[in-house]
Design an enzyme around this catalytic site. Structure first.
Site, mmCIF file in Angstrom:
data_model
loop_
_atom_site.group_PDB
_atom_site.id
_atom_site.type_symbol
_atom_site.label_atom_id
_atom_site.label_comp_id
_atom_site.label_asym_id
_atom_site.label_seq_id
_atom_site.Cartn_x
_atom_site.Cartn_y
_atom_site.Cartn_z
ATOM 1 N N ARG A 58 0.844 -1.194 0.000
ATOM 2 C CA ARG A 58 0.000 0.000 0.000
ATOM 3 C C ARG A 58 0.877 1.241 0.000
ATOM 4 O O ARG A 58 2.052 1.211 0.371
ATOM 5 C CB ARG A 58 -0.927 0.020 1.215
ATOM 6 C CG ARG A 58 -0.208 0.160 2.574
ATOM 7 C CD ARG A 58 -0.151 1.581 3.071
ATOM 8 N NE ARG A 58 0.583 1.713 4.330
ATOM 9 C CZ ARG A 58 1.860 2.021 4.407
ATOM 10 N NH1 ARG A 58 2.580 2.192 3.316
ATOM 11 N NH2 ARG A 58 2.455 2.150 5.580
ATOM 12 N N GLU A 79 -0.651 10.127 8.431
ATOM 13 C CA GLU A 79 0.573 9.435 8.832
ATOM 14 C C GLU A 79 0.728 9.504 10.345
ATOM 15 O O GLU A 79 0.546 10.574 10.950
ATOM 16 C CB GLU A 79 1.774 10.089 8.144
ATOM 17 C CG GLU A 79 2.809 9.115 7.686
ATOM 18 C CD GLU A 79 2.295 8.143 6.630
ATOM 19 O OE1 GLU A 79 1.887 7.020 7.004
ATOM 20 O OE2 GLU A 79 2.302 8.500 5.440
ATOM 21 N N HIS A 80 1.081 8.347 10.920
ATOM 22 C CA HIS A 80 1.228 8.231 12.376
ATOM 23 C C HIS A 80 -0.069 8.591 13.094
ATOM 24 O O HIS A 80 -0.047 9.179 14.171
ATOM 25 C CB HIS A 80 2.389 9.102 12.874
ATOM 26 C CG HIS A 80 3.730 8.543 12.490
ATOM 27 N ND1 HIS A 80 4.298 7.469 13.137
ATOM 28 C CD2 HIS A 80 4.602 8.895 11.513
ATOM 29 C CE1 HIS A 80 5.474 7.186 12.576
ATOM 30 N NE2 HIS A 80 5.680 8.029 11.579
ATOM 31 N N ASP A 111 -2.706 5.981 12.776
ATOM 32 C CA ASP A 111 -3.438 4.708 12.960
ATOM 33 C C ASP A 111 -3.307 4.160 14.374
ATOM 34 O O ASP A 111 -4.280 3.688 14.955
ATOM 35 C CB ASP A 111 -3.052 3.663 11.886
ATOM 36 C CG ASP A 111 -1.592 3.245 11.888
ATOM 37 O OD1 ASP A 111 -0.754 3.888 12.551
ATOM 38 O OD2 ASP A 111 -1.277 2.235 11.193
ATOM 39 N N GLY A 154 8.662 1.784 2.247
ATOM 40 C CA GLY A 154 7.443 2.473 2.671
ATOM 41 C C GLY A 154 6.210 1.970 1.963
ATOM 42 O O GLY A 154 5.172 2.617 1.976
ATOM 43 N N SER A 181 4.944 -1.214 2.470
ATOM 44 C CA SER A 181 4.323 -2.282 3.255
ATOM 45 C C SER A 181 4.491 -3.677 2.691
ATOM 46 O O SER A 181 3.536 -4.451 2.607
ATOM 47 C CB SER A 181 2.825 -2.026 3.431
ATOM 48 O OG SER A 181 2.655 -1.204 4.489
ATOM 49 N N ASP A 194 -1.685 -0.724 7.459
ATOM 50 C CA ASP A 194 -1.094 -1.435 6.327
ATOM 51 C C ASP A 194 -1.891 -2.682 5.982
ATOM 52 O O ASP A 194 -2.198 -2.947 4.820
ATOM 53 C CB ASP A 194 0.351 -1.848 6.640
ATOM 54 C CG ASP A 194 1.171 -0.678 7.128
ATOM 55 O OD1 ASP A 194 0.733 0.468 6.934
ATOM 56 O OD2 ASP A 194 2.244 -0.911 7.717
HETATM 57 P P1 NG1 Z 1 5.636 1.720 7.292
HETATM 58 O O1 NG1 Z 1 6.780 2.553 7.673
HETATM 59 O O2 NG1 Z 1 5.208 1.941 5.893
HETATM 60 O O3 NG1 Z 1 5.870 0.264 7.594
HETATM 61 C C1 NG1 Z 1 4.416 2.352 9.614
HETATM 62 C C2 NG1 Z 1 3.391 1.477 10.327
HETATM 63 C C3 NG1 Z 1 1.960 1.936 10.033
HETATM 64 C C4 NG1 Z 1 1.801 3.426 10.298
HETATM 65 C C5 NG1 Z 1 2.923 4.186 9.568
HETATM 66 C C6 NG1 Z 1 2.910 5.660 9.877
HETATM 67 C C7 NG1 Z 1 4.491 -0.684 10.441
HETATM 68 C C8 NG1 Z 1 4.530 -2.060 9.932
HETATM 69 N N1 NG1 Z 1 3.550 0.109 9.924
HETATM 70 O O4 NG1 Z 1 4.347 2.145 8.218
HETATM 71 O O5 NG1 Z 1 1.032 1.185 10.818
HETATM 72 O O6 NG1 Z 1 1.798 3.705 11.673
HETATM 73 O O7 NG1 Z 1 4.210 3.709 9.914
HETATM 74 O O8 NG1 Z 1 1.707 6.239 9.475
HETATM 75 O O9 NG1 Z 1 5.269 -0.320 11.292
#
Ligand code: NG1
Length: 467
Positions: free
Chosen positions: A43, A49-50, A52, A148, A150, A195
């Protein structure tokens, strides 16, 4: 075989190739003579962002890059695991009530996380774990790693769905998303559920306005003239080291802000900012931040003593609640104070932006959507302090190339940016990024580092014909 919904011909061919690698015997005999293939996309998050892990909304799209897991029942109580990429070693582990993780950084921990999630969801209070069928699984991941996008959620979701299929277990998409939402806690990241939810609930041509507690989704049609450009900074956001520590620190900071705000507003039992927002109808970010500022200094000591005093709870109790217990306990660097106000200001203002973004995107107002994305990046850089000089440069390049807006996407501290532009200007945006950013990296193959991505379908599992 006709192409099932949500799959494309290339994915189906990949699944067939993987099926040929499932060991003879597995899935070929008796009642379990079936081979399943699950596909789950990565995704990209457009905005939100930050938020959830505070139970606040996000607006991602599932992308047209996927991980496929092919699985068949075997006659053991073990998972036998292979990867189409020989760089990832084969693994074998027992299905048990508490599956012990491999060493930090082992790819198969994401598979273990998914299997553990299924066990937790289905075995209490019964003893299902003793009756679960083992499975032979082959994985083929095509979501770029540590970018980034997922890849980890694509792996956990496809594994969980394939393993459930082998065992005849069924859940609807929302229930599946709820089950896997916390799967990354297994590998030590206190992630929210964005994600996995995006990977499961994805819809072709749509962004997803996802809310939490409980998970709900509203599909927001992507305007036909909108293009999503993603560019990888090549600055590795290493999820098993420094980035995990920074991420988990932010989770603690947000949780503290929530508890202090809830106390100031006399909201009993509220422990996340989402709970505060839901209990304060007509809320706005600026007012809530003001209330918080009146109740707490901008920063608090990482030993949680001052925070415990403000909240009127014993320090040890607060520590246990916020940091967790045992091996998964969050270790905070005691020498750095916790930022309370800035973090809350980001999360609350970002929530306002996400809610607005869903509406302006649906209305096709891409310039306004771009402004919200730019404001999101500024807030992430200044208040959430998770951008880097390289991400800032990339974002600038995308904007200079004509994007409506651009921002870091994912946790930050490296990783990728996302830009929204007109389909007709996507090439110019990419060219600007190539010239202003990739051309300055020592060695480069920009073709694989940036791409126009499309909103694709969510995860699904199919039965493959057996030989
Ligand atoms: P990324 O960095 O894409 O894995 C992480 C978190 C998400 C969300 C975002 C910030 C993991 C696996 N996922 O995403 O749930 O909090 O940071 O919005 O850590």
């Amino acid at each position: 075989m006709s192409i099932p919904d949500g799959w494309d011909a290339g994915e189906l061919a990949r699944a067939a190739r993987l099926a040929a690698r499932v060991p003879a015997g597995a899935g070929r005999a008796g009642a379990a003579a079936r081979i399943f293939a699950a596909r789950a996309p990565g995704r990209v998050n457009l905005i939100g962002e930050h938020t959830d892990y505070s139970g606040l909304p996000v607006l991602p799209v599932a992308i047209d890059r996927s991980t496929i897991v092919v699985a068949a029942a075997n006659t053991t109580a073990e998972i036998e695991l292979a990867n189409a990429d020989p760089g990832w070693p084969s693994r074998r582990f027992a299905i048990e009530r508490r599956i012990p993780p491999y060493e930090t950084g082992d790819w198969a921990n994401y598979v273990k996380a998914a299997i553990q999630g299924v066990i937790d969801r289905f075995s209490a209070p019964a003893t299902l774990v003793d009756n679960l069928r083992g499975a032979s699984m082959v994985v083929d991941g095509r979501v770029p790693l540590a970018a980034g996008l997922s890849s980890s959620a694509a792996l956990t979701v496809s594994t969980a769905m394939a393993f459930m299929a082998v065992n005849g277990l069924e859940l609807d998409p929302i229930e599946t998303a709820t089950m896997v939402a916390r799967s990354e806690w297994y590998v030590g990241t206190r992630a929210g559920g964005m994600d996995q939810a995006a990977s499961i609930l994805g819809r072709r041509g749509h962004a997803l306005f996802i809310e939490f507690d409980p998970i709900r989704v509203r599909a927001v049609r992507m305007p036909a003239n909108a293009a999503i450009v993603v560019a990888d900074s090549r600055e590795i956001a290493d999820k098993s080291g420094m980035v995990r520590a920074e991420y988990n620190r932010r989770v603690v900071e947000c949780a503290l802000a929530a508890r202090i705000l809830a106390r100031a507003l006399k909201l009993d039992g509220v422990t996340i900012l989402g709970g505060v927002v839901r209990a304060a109808p007509g809320w706005n970010a600026a007012e809530l931040v003001e209330k918080l500022a009146a109740a707490v200094p901008a920063r608090l000591g990482a030993d949680l003593k001052e925070a415990a005093d403000i909240l009127g709870v014993p320090q040890a109790v607060l520590e246990a609640e916020l940091l967790g217990q045992g091996a998964a306990r969050i270790a905070l660097d005691a020498n750095r104070p916790l930022e309370i106000l800035k973090r809350a200001r980001h999360v609350l203002s970002e929530t306002e932006r996400v809610i607005r973004a869903a509406d302006v995107l649906e209305a096709g107002r891409l310039d306004e959507m771009g402004k919200l994305m730019n404001a999101s990046h500024a807030s992430l850089a200044d208040d959430f302090e998770c951008s880097t000089a390289r991400l800032d440069t990339l974002v600038e390049c995308a904007r200079r190339g004509g994007a409506f807006g651009a921002r870091l996407t994912g946790a930050g501290f490296g990783g990728s940016i996302v830009a929204l532009c007109d389909v007709a200007s996507a090439d110019a945006v990419i060219e600007s990024i190539d010239r202003g950013y990739y051309a300055k990296l020592a060695r480069g193959a920009p073709e694989s580092w940036r791409a126009v991505l499309h909103a694709g379908a969510g995860a699904s599992v199919i039965d493959l014909p057996t030989a």
